[in-house]
Design a protein around this motif. Sequence first.
Motif, PDB file in Angstrom:
ATOM      1  N   MET A 187     -13.114   6.984  -2.247  1.00 22.95           N
ATOM      2  CA  MET A 187     -12.205   6.188  -1.135  1.00 22.95           C
ATOM      3  C   MET A 187     -13.190   5.931  -0.141  1.00 22.95           C
ATOM      4  O   MET A 187     -14.104   6.480   0.266  1.00 22.95           O
ATOM      5  CB  MET A 187     -11.132   7.117  -0.560  1.00 22.95           C
ATOM      6  CG  MET A 187     -10.204   7.456  -1.531  1.00 22.95           C
ATOM      7  SD  MET A 187      -8.601   8.047  -0.818  1.00 22.95           S
ATOM      8  CE  MET A 187      -9.205   9.309   0.209  1.00 22.95           C
ATOM      9  N   TYR A 188     -13.353   4.635   0.220  1.00 22.29           N
ATOM     10  CA  TYR A 188     -14.202   4.076   1.174  1.00 22.29           C
ATOM     11  C   TYR A 188     -13.425   3.463   2.274  1.00 22.29           C
ATOM     12  O   TYR A 188     -12.140   3.034   2.335  1.00 22.29           O
ATOM     13  CB  TYR A 188     -15.199   2.802   0.517  1.00 22.29           C
ATOM     14  CG  TYR A 188     -15.862   3.099  -0.580  1.00 22.29           C
ATOM     15  CD1 TYR A 188     -16.983   3.662  -0.587  1.00 22.29           C
ATOM     16  CD2 TYR A 188     -15.431   3.186  -1.880  1.00 22.29           C
ATOM     17  CE1 TYR A 188     -17.885   4.183  -1.614  1.00 22.29           C
ATOM     18  CE2 TYR A 188     -16.062   3.562  -3.024  1.00 22.29           C
ATOM     19  CZ  TYR A 188     -17.317   3.976  -2.719  1.00 22.29           C
ATOM     20  OH  TYR A 188     -17.989   4.346  -3.961  1.00 22.29           O
ATOM     21  N   ASP A 189     -14.265   3.454   3.482  1.00 21.48           N
ATOM     22  CA  ASP A 189     -13.593   2.795   4.821  1.00 21.48           C
ATOM     23  C   ASP A 189     -13.790   1.319   4.744  1.00 21.48           C
ATOM     24  O   ASP A 189     -14.186   0.908   3.748  1.00 21.48           O
ATOM     25  CB  ASP A 189     -14.337   3.601   6.058  1.00 21.48           C
ATOM     26  CG  ASP A 189     -15.483   3.437   5.943  1.00 21.48           C
ATOM     27  OD1 ASP A 189     -15.984   2.357   5.454  1.00 21.48           O
ATOM     28  OD2 ASP A 189     -16.274   4.280   6.868  1.00 21.48           O
TER      29      ASP A 189
ATOM     30  N   SER B 108       0.931  -1.228   0.075  1.00 20.31           N
ATOM     31  CA  SER B 108      -0.016   0.015   0.193  1.00 20.31           C
ATOM     32  C   SER B 108       0.902   1.408  -0.143  1.00 20.31           C
ATOM     33  O   SER B 108       0.614   2.358  -0.694  1.00 20.31           O
ATOM     34  CB  SER B 108      -0.828   0.061   1.274  1.00 20.31           C
ATOM     35  OG  SER B 108      -1.817   1.263   1.299  1.00 20.31           O
TER      36      SER B 108
ATOM     37  N   TYR C 155     -12.200  11.411  -1.509  1.00 14.77           N
ATOM     38  CA  TYR C 155     -11.939  11.336  -2.908  1.00 14.77           C
ATOM     39  C   TYR C 155     -10.493  11.527  -3.054  1.00 14.77           C
ATOM     40  O   TYR C 155      -9.588  12.323  -2.493  1.00 14.77           O
ATOM     41  CB  TYR C 155     -12.784  12.252  -3.566  1.00 14.77           C
ATOM     42  CG  TYR C 155     -14.130  12.229  -3.589  1.00 14.77           C
ATOM     43  CD1 TYR C 155     -14.990  11.330  -4.115  1.00 14.77           C
ATOM     44  CD2 TYR C 155     -14.760  13.155  -2.632  1.00 14.77           C
ATOM     45  CE1 TYR C 155     -16.348  11.290  -4.204  1.00 14.77           C
ATOM     46  CE2 TYR C 155     -16.176  13.142  -2.666  1.00 14.77           C
ATOM     47  CZ  TYR C 155     -16.948  12.309  -3.425  1.00 14.77           C
ATOM     48  OH  TYR C 155     -18.185  12.174  -3.008  1.00 14.77           O
ATOM     49  N   LEU C 156     -10.001  10.751  -3.995  1.00 17.09           N
ATOM     50  CA  LEU C 156      -8.446  10.939  -4.316  1.00 17.09           C
ATOM     51  C   LEU C 156      -8.509  11.338  -5.829  1.00 17.09           C
ATOM     52  O   LEU C 156      -9.143  10.792  -6.560  1.00 17.09           O
ATOM     53  CB  LEU C 156      -7.809   9.333  -4.397  1.00 17.09           C
ATOM     54  CG  LEU C 156      -6.400   9.432  -5.033  1.00 17.09           C
ATOM     55  CD1 LEU C 156      -5.422  10.148  -4.188  1.00 17.09           C
ATOM     56  CD2 LEU C 156      -5.906   7.925  -5.116  1.00 17.09           C
TER      57      LEU C 156
ATOM     58  N   GLU D  32     -15.472   7.917   2.428  1.00 20.48           N
ATOM     59  CA  GLU D  32     -14.848   8.881   3.511  1.00 20.48           C
ATOM     60  C   GLU D  32     -14.208   9.998   2.640  1.00 20.48           C
ATOM     61  O   GLU D  32     -13.695  10.720   3.197  1.00 20.48           O
ATOM     62  CB  GLU D  32     -13.971   7.859   4.127  1.00 20.48           C
ATOM     63  CG  GLU D  32     -13.080   7.374   3.650  1.00 20.48           C
ATOM     64  CD  GLU D  32     -11.950   6.717   4.549  1.00 20.48           C
ATOM     65  OE1 GLU D  32     -12.188   6.622   5.672  1.00 20.48           O
ATOM     66  OE2 GLU D  32     -10.969   6.068   4.014  1.00 20.48           O
TER      67      GLU D  32
ATOM     68  N   ILE E  34      -6.139  14.598  -1.764  1.00 21.27           N
ATOM     69  CA  ILE E  34      -7.374  13.935  -1.052  1.00 21.27           C
ATOM     70  C   ILE E  34      -7.869  14.783  -0.426  1.00 21.27           C
ATOM     71  O   ILE E  34      -7.465  15.806   0.053  1.00 21.27           O
ATOM     72  CB  ILE E  34      -6.396  12.790  -0.010  1.00 21.27           C
ATOM     73  CG1 ILE E  34      -5.814  11.634  -0.726  1.00 21.27           C
ATOM     74  CG2 ILE E  34      -7.751  12.126   0.659  1.00 21.27           C
ATOM     75  CD1 ILE E  34      -5.027  10.908   0.223  1.00 21.27           C
TER      76      ILE E  34
ATOM     77  N   ARG F  96       1.251   4.107  -2.972  1.00 25.57           N
ATOM     78  CA  ARG F  96       1.035   5.393  -2.640  1.00 25.57           C
ATOM     79  C   ARG F  96       2.098   6.277  -3.012  1.00 25.57           C
ATOM     80  O   ARG F  96       1.977   7.289  -3.568  1.00 25.57           O
ATOM     81  CB  ARG F  96       0.827   5.613  -1.223  1.00 25.57           C
ATOM     82  CG  ARG F  96       0.581   7.132  -0.749  1.00 25.57           C
ATOM     83  CD  ARG F  96      -0.020   7.129   0.626  1.00 25.57           C
ATOM     84  NE  ARG F  96       0.072   8.415   1.019  1.00 25.57           N
ATOM     85  CZ  ARG F  96      -0.158   8.792   2.287  1.00 25.57           C
ATOM     86  NH1 ARG F  96      -0.810   8.325   3.156  1.00 25.57           N
ATOM     87  NH2 ARG F  96      -0.100  10.064   2.629  1.00 25.57           N
TER      88      ARG F  96
ATOM     89  N   THR G  17     -16.132   6.883 -10.957  1.00 25.13           N
ATOM     90  CA  THR G  17     -14.784   7.553 -11.076  1.00 25.13           C
ATOM     91  C   THR G  17     -15.144   8.571 -12.231  1.00 25.13           C
ATOM     92  O   THR G  17     -15.590   8.457 -13.279  1.00 25.13           O
ATOM     93  CB  THR G  17     -13.531   6.743 -11.444  1.00 25.13           C
ATOM     94  OG1 THR G  17     -13.499   5.700 -10.280  1.00 25.13           O
ATOM     95  CG2 THR G  17     -12.571   7.415 -11.883  1.00 25.13           C
TER      96      THR G  17
END
Length: 580
Positions: A114-116, A20, A124-125, A122, A35, A24, A90
């Motif tokens: 983006m989701y938890d 991850s 957006y990227l 939660e 973000i 990133r 998207t």
Amino acid sequence: MIKVNTEVRSELISSGLACSHAFRDAVYEAGIVAITDVQGRIIEVNDKFCQISGYTRDELIGQNHRILRSSEHTTEFFRDMYRTIARGFTWHGEICNQAKDGTLYWVDTTIAPMYDSQGKLEGYLALRIDISEQKWIVEHLERLAYHDPLTGLLNRAAIHNSIQNTIERNAGNHFALLFIDVDRFKLINDSFGHELGDKLLQKISHRLRKAVRMSDTIQAARLGGDEFVVLLNNLTSPQDATLVADRLMETLSQPYELSGHKIYSKASIGIVTSEHLSETANEMISSADLAMYEAKASQMGRPFVFDHRLRDKAQKRLYIENQLRDVISRDELTLFYQPIIELESGALKGVEALLRWFHPESGLILPTEFIPTAEEMGMIIPIGNFVIDEACRQFGEWRKSLEEHAPANLHVNVSRKQLEQPTLVAVVEQAIHNYAIPPESLHLEVTESVIMHDSQTSIQTLNQLSNLGVHIDVDDFGTGYSSLSCLCDLPIDVIKLDKEFIKKSKRRREGKLIKALITLADQVGLELIAEGIETPEQLKFLQLSGCEYGQGYLFSKPLSAEDMELSILNSKCNSSLLKK
């Protein structure tokens, strides 16, 4: 179910976190990253985001993304974007952002939700790639494709599209097209050089922009050379186009200061309005062009508005142009002859050869209808050579068949284009030789304006003709602007007084002027022939004024060669063509 022990699970988690973080880091390195939370507040940006936007990280964190918004996009553009990401999809597109210092930059943007761990949205990227340079290249290429490189105005392709779009979306709104041609531009270009000519076009373009305040409803373009057009949309009435044209003519007529020279130039403007709706852009441009030529030809110094009579006139001209190409080989041209007589006795002095075109379908076509077209398309040279040869042939035949009753002189008109041709002298010399004509019996008639068009070439050619023994007549004398000058500088033998003077001979002022011109011709040793004599009163006035020779309908209309011969034979008894 597959069971995973605690150590293995711990290793997988550690491995996943490592992946991850690696992903990133790769994303942060590859692009411009931000973000935001669900409300669009910025919660994280990378260094590239700060670099391109000009803001520090502290200035960006907590701000809404609208801080970067430029005026390049509509409100609906952003509504569509927010609707897409709010539904969990998207969004991808190109956005023009505004940096802190006000400069604009373009980014290829992907915004993903983006989701938890519970699947709740939660934030957006946003991943962006700087495409400003590519955009600049595309815009530059588009500018080259749709703008004139010299003046910066729209080019022919661009204005063609605008005109076509205007025609197609017409919903009762008034619009118009102005076609502008710069008067005397070729003369200026030839006299001062192409560099100064280009500067003049740039100055004209600047004045156009300033005068019409270019916008979505007003567009100016350069078609090429010294031709411009202005498209006017959303007019209150079609007559508004004439007001704009008047203003442009006034603006463009002001002198130009260029490279130490004061240049004077005006413009001819043709107008076509939506009242004469065109189906295509080409048709609309053509109509405005026709109106411009009518404005130029009228020399009235005002715009000309297109009507369908101009289209009919142009179609007739095109028909004449097509038919002229083979007119000599089809043997459709013939010569008529009008007698020139001694006014006191009525004796035949000579004849003037006059060209006529008898078309098998259209019938008689007069010279005023086809000679200007023949001059423009270059046909006047073979036609003029035909006239010289045919007139001399007929004159030679009369000298043999009529002997002492044959006309003493033959008068033949010569056009400007012929006078500019170095072969004219050889053509005349050959005709004289072929038909055994005394050179002094041939009179070549040139108008004063023709002589002065290119005086140096004209003087040289006329002197060569004079050296052959040919006589030179100035036709339509008094209608030009330097008559006395041409009498002094050129080998002139005869003055032909324009028929407009004769028409006005009853007026005291014109009568005195005619008498003065007759006296002038006598004093400098020139013959004078009065043209267009139509009434006994005009004849009497000319006889009393001492005019020796004349021609006109009072004596005879132009006749075919056969009828001319019969007229000469019939007049042998009284040796006079004066009507009793």
